[in-house]
Write a protein that holds these residues in place. Structure first.
Motif, PDB file in Angstrom:
ATOM      1  N   VAL A   4       0.867  -1.174   0.000  1.00  0.00           N
ATOM      2  CA  VAL A   4       0.000   0.000   0.000  1.00  0.00           C
ATOM      3  C   VAL A   4       0.902   1.222   0.000  1.00  0.00           C
ATOM      4  O   VAL A   4       1.814   1.326   0.830  1.00  0.00           O
ATOM      5  CB  VAL A   4      -0.921   0.017   1.235  1.00  0.00           C
ATOM      6  CG1 VAL A   4      -1.708   1.324   1.303  1.00  0.00           C
ATOM      7  CG2 VAL A   4      -1.863  -1.180   1.196  1.00  0.00           C
ATOM      8  N   SER A   5       0.659   2.108  -0.920  1.00  0.00           N
ATOM      9  CA  SER A   5       1.525   3.279  -1.077  1.00  0.00           C
ATOM     10  C   SER A   5       0.754   4.554  -0.808  1.00  0.00           C
ATOM     11  O   SER A   5      -0.364   4.740  -1.309  1.00  0.00           O
ATOM     12  CB  SER A   5       2.088   3.305  -2.501  1.00  0.00           C
ATOM     13  OG  SER A   5       2.860   4.477  -2.713  1.00  0.00           O
ATOM     14  N   ALA A  96      -5.456  -0.841   3.819  1.00  0.00           N
ATOM     15  CA  ALA A  96      -6.337  -1.417   2.816  1.00  0.00           C
ATOM     16  C   ALA A  96      -6.584  -2.877   3.123  1.00  0.00           C
ATOM     17  O   ALA A  96      -5.663  -3.611   3.489  1.00  0.00           O
ATOM     18  CB  ALA A  96      -5.725  -1.263   1.430  1.00  0.00           C
ATOM     19  N   ASN A  97      -7.842  -3.266   2.988  1.00  0.00           N
ATOM     20  CA  ASN A  97      -8.236  -4.673   3.117  1.00  0.00           C
ATOM     21  C   ASN A  97      -8.686  -5.155   1.748  1.00  0.00           C
ATOM     22  O   ASN A  97      -9.280  -4.406   0.984  1.00  0.00           O
ATOM     23  CB  ASN A  97      -9.409  -4.832   4.088  1.00  0.00           C
ATOM     24  CG  ASN A  97      -9.011  -4.604   5.515  1.00  0.00           C
ATOM     25  OD1 ASN A  97      -7.916  -4.158   5.794  1.00  0.00           O
ATOM     26  ND2 ASN A  97      -9.916  -4.917   6.413  1.00  0.00           N
ATOM     27  N   SER A  98      -8.430  -6.409   1.504  1.00  0.00           N
ATOM     28  CA  SER A  98      -8.918  -6.999   0.270  1.00  0.00           C
ATOM     29  C   SER A  98      -9.944  -8.055   0.600  1.00  0.00           C
ATOM     30  O   SER A  98      -9.620  -9.051   1.239  1.00  0.00           O
ATOM     31  CB  SER A  98      -7.777  -7.623  -0.525  1.00  0.00           C
ATOM     32  OG  SER A  98      -8.268  -8.258  -1.682  1.00  0.00           O
ATOM     33  N   THR A 101      -9.745 -12.153  -0.686  1.00  0.00           N
ATOM     34  CA  THR A 101      -8.432 -12.708  -1.021  1.00  0.00           C
ATOM     35  C   THR A 101      -7.485 -12.551   0.157  1.00  0.00           C
ATOM     36  O   THR A 101      -7.164 -13.517   0.817  1.00  0.00           O
ATOM     37  CB  THR A 101      -7.833 -12.047  -2.268  1.00  0.00           C
ATOM     38  OG1 THR A 101      -7.810 -10.636  -2.059  1.00  0.00           O
ATOM     39  CG2 THR A 101      -8.667 -12.354  -3.485  1.00  0.00           C
ATOM     40  N   ARG A 102      -7.059 -11.362   0.437  1.00  0.00           N
ATOM     41  CA  ARG A 102      -6.176 -11.143   1.569  1.00  0.00           C
ATOM     42  C   ARG A 102      -6.924 -10.488   2.720  1.00  0.00           C
ATOM     43  O   ARG A 102      -6.463  -9.541   3.316  1.00  0.00           O
ATOM     44  CB  ARG A 102      -4.997 -10.272   1.164  1.00  0.00           C
ATOM     45  CG  ARG A 102      -4.067 -10.916   0.165  1.00  0.00           C
ATOM     46  CD  ARG A 102      -2.783 -10.119   0.085  1.00  0.00           C
ATOM     47  NE  ARG A 102      -1.806 -10.700  -0.804  1.00  0.00           N
ATOM     48  CZ  ARG A 102      -1.652 -10.362  -2.047  1.00  0.00           C
ATOM     49  NH1 ARG A 102      -2.426  -9.450  -2.575  1.00  0.00           N
ATOM     50  NH2 ARG A 102      -0.721 -10.916  -2.793  1.00  0.00           N
ATOM     51  N   ASN A 103      -8.106 -10.996   3.030  1.00  0.00           N
ATOM     52  CA  ASN A 103      -8.863 -10.327   4.073  1.00  0.00           C
ATOM     53  C   ASN A 103      -8.492 -10.783   5.461  1.00  0.00           C
ATOM     54  O   ASN A 103      -9.201 -10.560   6.411  1.00  0.00           O
ATOM     55  CB  ASN A 103     -10.359 -10.511   3.831  1.00  0.00           C
ATOM     56  CG  ASN A 103     -10.741 -11.972   3.852  1.00  0.00           C
ATOM     57  OD1 ASN A 103      -9.900 -12.839   3.975  1.00  0.00           O
ATOM     58  ND2 ASN A 103     -12.015 -12.250   3.748  1.00  0.00           N
ATOM     59  N   THR A 104      -7.377 -11.486   5.581  1.00  0.00           N
ATOM     60  CA  THR A 104      -6.938 -11.880   6.900  1.00  0.00           C
ATOM     61  C   THR A 104      -6.073 -10.825   7.542  1.00  0.00           C
ATOM     62  O   THR A 104      -5.798 -10.901   8.721  1.00  0.00           O
ATOM     63  CB  THR A 104      -6.126 -13.188   6.819  1.00  0.00           C
ATOM     64  OG1 THR A 104      -5.009 -12.978   5.957  1.00  0.00           O
ATOM     65  CG2 THR A 104      -6.980 -14.319   6.305  1.00  0.00           C
ATOM     66  N   GLU A 105      -5.618  -9.870   6.807  1.00  0.00           N
ATOM     67  CA  GLU A 105      -4.756  -8.855   7.388  1.00  0.00           C
ATOM     68  C   GLU A 105      -4.940  -7.544   6.630  1.00  0.00           C
ATOM     69  O   GLU A 105      -5.314  -7.542   5.471  1.00  0.00           O
ATOM     70  CB  GLU A 105      -3.296  -9.300   7.317  1.00  0.00           C
ATOM     71  CG  GLU A 105      -2.820  -9.624   5.918  1.00  0.00           C
ATOM     72  CD  GLU A 105      -1.546 -10.442   5.880  1.00  0.00           C
ATOM     73  OE1 GLU A 105      -1.633 -11.673   6.041  1.00  0.00           O
ATOM     74  OE2 GLU A 105      -0.481  -9.861   5.685  1.00  0.00           O
ATOM     75  N   ALA A 106      -4.684  -6.475   7.327  1.00  0.00           N
ATOM     76  CA  ALA A 106      -4.731  -5.163   6.714  1.00  0.00           C
ATOM     77  C   ALA A 106      -3.308  -4.735   6.385  1.00  0.00           C
ATOM     78  O   ALA A 106      -2.371  -5.042   7.110  1.00  0.00           O
ATOM     79  CB  ALA A 106      -5.381  -4.152   7.656  1.00  0.00           C
ATOM     80  N   PHE A 107      -3.172  -4.033   5.285  1.00  0.00           N
ATOM     81  CA  PHE A 107      -1.858  -3.560   4.867  1.00  0.00           C
ATOM     82  C   PHE A 107      -1.845  -2.043   4.969  1.00  0.00           C
ATOM     83  O   PHE A 107      -2.779  -1.376   4.552  1.00  0.00           O
ATOM     84  CB  PHE A 107      -1.581  -4.002   3.424  1.00  0.00           C
ATOM     85  CG  PHE A 107      -1.633  -5.502   3.264  1.00  0.00           C
ATOM     86  CD1 PHE A 107      -2.789  -6.117   2.807  1.00  0.00           C
ATOM     87  CD2 PHE A 107      -0.549  -6.283   3.595  1.00  0.00           C
ATOM     88  CE1 PHE A 107      -2.855  -7.490   2.685  1.00  0.00           C
ATOM     89  CE2 PHE A 107      -0.602  -7.661   3.469  1.00  0.00           C
ATOM     90  CZ  PHE A 107      -1.752  -8.270   3.011  1.00  0.00           C
TER      91      PHE A 107
END
Lengths: 117, 111
Positions: A4-5, A96-98, A101-107
């Motif tokens: 995430v930028s 950001a949450n996805s 797909t990657r909803n186990t962690e926030a970036f």
């Protein structure tokens, strides 16, 4: 991990002007993004939840007309601090949450240091 | 409000294991325990998360008590670069839920 930028990383603006901060998910689609603010020596405080294609949900005490959030695409959310004042000087961070797909962690982004003079 | 309690600060000698405790006595059955850390003036970094089983990855281990009311994050061989504020957060899985940060533990790794 996913990236995430945030841009800019640092900004100085004059009192009364507006500042826009961008948050981009670089390698995944983010259906939900969050905006936080952090004052020195304090923890992160959630300001609002940004959902793609709909209005943001603001936490209690956060002025929605002052902190405008736009989440127009699955990879970009923007936070605009309108009519900035010195007390708005802070460290602003997005995450950001996805969903699905990657909803186990926030970036998290690297943060934006805003100084209002 | 944050649903976790952590010590304000801890020291650890370089090369030793750092054990960071967290109390979450009101955790619900569908809530996971997440750990993040924040190095000064950077965004938080994900470390690990778990539901009820112990978890391990390349960064750390997470030990969750059987009653799930507390957990411990273990950094097996702390380095100076592990100096940071460590946040323990509970969050319901699969809701795209927001993370509510408490005050965290400021870990200082000393040579």
């Amino acid at each position: 991990g996913a990236v995430v930028s945030q841009h800019p990383s640092r900004v100085i603006c004059k009192s009364g002007t507006s500042v826009k901060i961008e948050c981009r998910s670089l390698d995944f689609q983010a259906t939900t993004m969050f905006w936080y603010r952090q004052f020195p020596k304090q923890s992160l405080m959630l300001m609002a939840t940004s959902n793609e294609g709909s209005k943001a949900t603001y936490e209690q005490g956060v002025e929605k007309d002052k902190f405008l959030i736009n989440h127009a695409s699955l990879t970009l959310s923007t936070l605009t601090v309108t009519s900035a004042h010195p007390e708005d000087s802070s460290f602003y961070i997005c995450s950001a949450n996805s969903w699905g797909t990657r909803n186990t962690e926030a970036f998290f982004g690297q943060g934006t240091r805003l100084t209002v003079v | 409000d944050a649903k976790t309690t952590q010590p304000t600060s801890m020291d650890c000698a370089e090369g030793r294991a750092a054990n960071l405790p967290c109390n979450h006595s009101t955790i619900s059955g569908n809530e996971y325990v997440y750990w993040y850390r924040q190095i000064h003036s950077q965004g938080p970094q994900y470390i690990i998360h778990g539901l009820k089983n112990n978890e391990t990855n390349e960064m750390a281990s997470l030990i969750i008590t059987e009653d799930r009311k507390s957990s411990t994050l273990i950094l097996p061989h702390a380095t100076l670069r592990d100096t940071a504020v460590y946040y323990c957060i509970v969050r319901a899985y699969n809701q795209g839920g927001k993370l509510i940060f408490g005050q965290g533990t400021e870990l200082s790794v000393k040579p």
